[in-house]
Design an enzyme around this catalytic site. Structure first.
Site, PDB file in Angstrom:
ATOM      1  N   ASP A  43      45.954  -2.675  19.208  1.00  0.00           N
ATOM      2  CA  ASP A  43      46.383  -2.370  17.837  1.00  0.00           C
ATOM      3  C   ASP A  43      47.789  -1.793  17.916  1.00  0.00           C
ATOM      4  O   ASP A  43      47.998  -0.723  18.490  1.00  0.00           O
ATOM      5  CB  ASP A  43      45.408  -1.367  17.216  1.00  0.00           C
ATOM      6  N   HIS A  53      37.672   1.197  14.729  1.00  0.00           N
ATOM      7  CA  HIS A  53      37.581   2.650  14.536  1.00  0.00           C
ATOM      8  C   HIS A  53      36.310   3.123  15.235  1.00  0.00           C
ATOM      9  O   HIS A  53      35.206   2.947  14.724  1.00  0.00           O
ATOM     10  CB  HIS A  53      37.528   3.012  13.048  1.00  0.00           C
ATOM     11  N   ASP A 111      51.667  -4.843  10.905  1.00  0.00           N
ATOM     12  CA  ASP A 111      50.576  -4.303  11.728  1.00  0.00           C
ATOM     13  C   ASP A 111      49.583  -5.432  12.018  1.00  0.00           C
ATOM     14  O   ASP A 111      48.937  -5.951  11.092  1.00  0.00           O
ATOM     15  CB  ASP A 111      49.896  -3.158  10.959  1.00  0.00           C
ATOM     16  N   HIS A 148      43.296   6.645  15.855  1.00  0.00           N
ATOM     17  CA  HIS A 148      41.843   6.518  16.030  1.00  0.00           C
ATOM     18  C   HIS A 148      41.527   5.992  17.424  1.00  0.00           C
ATOM     19  O   HIS A 148      42.352   5.333  18.067  1.00  0.00           O
ATOM     20  CB  HIS A 148      41.258   5.576  14.973  1.00  0.00           C
ATOM     21  N   GLU A 173      53.110   2.277  15.875  1.00  0.00           N
ATOM     22  CA  GLU A 173      51.796   2.446  16.493  1.00  0.00           C
ATOM     23  C   GLU A 173      51.768   1.791  17.872  1.00  0.00           C
ATOM     24  O   GLU A 173      52.369   0.732  18.085  1.00  0.00           O
ATOM     25  CB  GLU A 173      50.720   1.820  15.598  1.00  0.00           C
ATOM     26  N   GLU A 209      49.081   6.198  16.025  1.00  0.00           N
ATOM     27  CA  GLU A 209      49.930   5.692  14.940  1.00  0.00           C
ATOM     28  C   GLU A 209      50.333   6.833  14.022  1.00  0.00           C
ATOM     29  O   GLU A 209      49.562   7.765  13.793  1.00  0.00           O
ATOM     30  CB  GLU A 209      49.216   4.599  14.143  1.00  0.00           C
TER      31      GLU A 209
END
Length: 585
Positions: free
Chosen positions: A369, A446, A358, A438, A566, A471
């Site tokens: 992300d 976040h 990640d 998120h 994700e 994710e």
């Protein structure tokens, strides 16, 4: 006419140091014939004199002295040469073609008598004669121009160029013995009215060859190296980076696809879209390379540093404007997230490990992300497939005005429809209920909204223009994680205000964090890389006062396996874009 001739003579006399004749001498010159009367104009019904007709044929009813390109016939070329040395504002403006013929012919004879043509350079005559050395020699003889040593040298060079071009263009003819030789061409016929056709062909061939040699070769588009080393902005010099996967809105939002107002909103936001697409392109290229080199036996520290150095190179790391968005997570097996090796860690990747890779990239704070799972043992394939399908389901369900709880319910339904057999024992794949997707904001990984991966979440709706990290985590354990192991991830609280600090080292460390990371996440290895030493007590002090938030590893029960996939999506006004989508997943 008299003013023009006087100006030419004065210029010649200045060069030849001869006394300039008076205006009366010019006007009384026998060669300067006045324009015929109106009875010889076009409107006259009686034919003009033969001499005038001949001159009109010579000039084709054109005032040669105002010509802008060299004529082909010999007589007109001579007049053209005369015109070349007269300024445009002093050239003749005859009232009729007949007058032009008479004036031009007489003016040429007058200039020839005053030895005007001896002033012509080799370049003028060469251009006038059509680029043929033989034609230049004939023209110079006709104009009584003496060949200086420099002119002879130029003629020799021109002749050599013609011979080279002619030899290269000669067709090959095979004889009875099979040998080839140049075909013999008949000698060109002399023509008093201009250069031969062969000479013109040779001249055209020479010019064409010259143009081809000067033409710049089109550069091939820049290709990425292996391993990648060229920054992505150099691969896309136009500044337009590839779009992600486009998914259309459904049902009540279908009208957005064709709304001109929403399209205009997207045009306004194009710079932001390009920034995040550039970050996504870096992510795609880096993960593609990493998937090709990851293998059992690698040190986890070596793996992370290779990945991070490549991101820095491809994104052209520049402080807080471009770089890594958060530390590379490479959590193994029952560790679900937030683990990266600290300095000195000797953990080695094994064949039976399930690794969640990640990592994030950002341009101007717009974060991509994206994560995937690596497993070398094929018995884990159902676990990986369950998580991949659950993530794609969440992306499909997400959209403007979609409720977060509905997205979570759809994810859980797909996730828990899978089973995996590990070492002869069958496990149902469970969604990790206390891990979520998120929303993402500028410099804020976040941003406040959480996307659950189980049913029963919040009723909050997704909104236009928001970025989300969708994710999912699938586990063979309890499906619930807790904090464990040594902490490696840290991040400055986004909304923290001024907090007084008493420890000098803590103040200095906070300044370093602000300058290098801002509100982006970092790890201990990053502090080591920028030269910080003996910072653990100061870091603990910043965590205790609430400026820095630690993020310890999140773990399920030991012996279990957790997988993760994700993607980052953008809810555009007209469609949904999966920014980080690639050929791999």
């Amino acid at each position: 006419m008299g003013e023009c001739a006087s100006w030419v003579i004065s210029q010649l006399c200045r060069k030849n140091r001869e006394p300039s004749p008076t205006r009366s001498e010019v006007s009384n010159s026998p060669q300067l014939v006045r324009a015929p009367s109106s009875r010889h104009s076009r409107r006259s019904h009686s034919p003009p004199p033969a001499t005038v007709v001949g001159r009109r044929k010579l000039l084709d009813d054109l005032p040669v002295l105002v010509s802008s390109s060299p004529p082909r016939s010999t007589g007109r070329r001579r007049l053209y040469c005369a015109a070349r040395i007269i300024p445009a504002d002093r050239r003749l403006r005859p009232s009729s073609p007949s007058a032009a013929a008479v004036q031009a012919e007489g003016f040429y004879a007058f200039l020839q008598e005053r030895k005007v043509f001896r002033l012509l350079s080799f370049g003028n005559i060469y251009d006038m004669a059509g680029g043929s050395a033989d034609a230049v020699t004939k023209e110079m003889e006709a104009l009584h121009v003496t060949q200086t040593p420099e002119t002879k040298e130029n003629l020799n060079k021109a002749a050599s160029v013609e011979s080279d071009v002619t030899s290269s263009k000669e067709p090959k003819v095979a004889d009875s013995n099979g040998a080839t030789h140049g075909a013999q061409s008949s000698p060109p016929e002399d023509d008093d009215d201009g250069p031969s056709e062969d000479g013109a062909a040779v001249s055209a061939a020479a010019k064409k060859k010259k143009k081809k040699s000067k033409a710049k070769k089109k550069k091939d588009p820049l290709q990425q190296t292996d391993p990648p080393s060229i920054p992505v902005d150099e691969l896309f010099p136009s500044g337009d980076f590839p779009e992600g996967e486009i998914q259309q809105y459904l049902d009540d939002n279908l009208w957005r696809t064709t709304s001109e107002e929403k399209r205009e909103l997207e045009r306004i936001q194009k710079p932001i879209y390009n920034s995040v697409r550039r970050a996504a392109e870096v992510h795609r290229q880096v993960r593609k390379y990493m998937r090709s080199i990851v293998k059992p036996g690698m040190l986890m520290t070596e793996l992370c540093e290779t990945l991070e150095n490549m991101v820095r190179k491809l994104i052209k790391e520049n402080g807080l404007q471009a770089g890594i968005a958060f530390p590379t997570g490479c959590s193994l097996n029952w560790v679900a997230a937030h683990w990266t090796p600290n300095s000195g860690d000797k953990t080695v990747l094994q064949y039976d490990d399930v690794m969640k890779l990640d990592f994030g990239t950002h341009i101007d704070g717009y974060i991509v992300d994206c994560a995937f799972t690596v497993a070398f043992n094929p018995m884990f394939d159902p676990l990986l497939q369950a998580t991949r399908d659950a993530t794609n389901t969440g992306i499909k369900e997400a959209g403007i005005d979609a409720r977060l709880c509905d997205v979570g319910a759809a994810i859980q339904e797909v996730m828990e429809s899978y089973e995996v057999e590990i070492n002869g024992k069958v496990f149902q794949v469970k969604s990790v209920r206390n891990l979520n997707g998120h929303s993402i904001g500028p410099y804020q990984i976040h941003a406040g909204k959480s996307v659950p991966i189980v049913k029963g979440g919040e009723q909050t709706k997704m909104e236009e223009g928001e970025f989300y990290a969708i994710e999912t985590f699938g586990s063979t354990g309890k499906g619930f994680v807790r904090e464990d192991l040594e902490c490696s991830h840290y991040m400055k609280n986004f909304d923290v205000g001024h907090v007084p600090l008493r420890v000098a080292k803590a103040k200095q460390l906070l300044g370093t964090i602000n300058n290098n990371f801002g509100t982006l996440a970092f790890c201990r290895r990053y502090l080591d890389r920028i030269g910080e030493t003996k910072y653990l007590m100061a870091l603990k002090n910043l965590c205790d006062v609430g400026i820095i938030q630690p993020y310890p590893p999140l773990c399920d029960v030991r012996g279990s396996y957790v997988s993760q996939f994700e993607h980052t999506i953008l809810l555009r006004p007209t469609c949904k874009e999966v920014i980080s989508r690639g050929d791999d997943y």
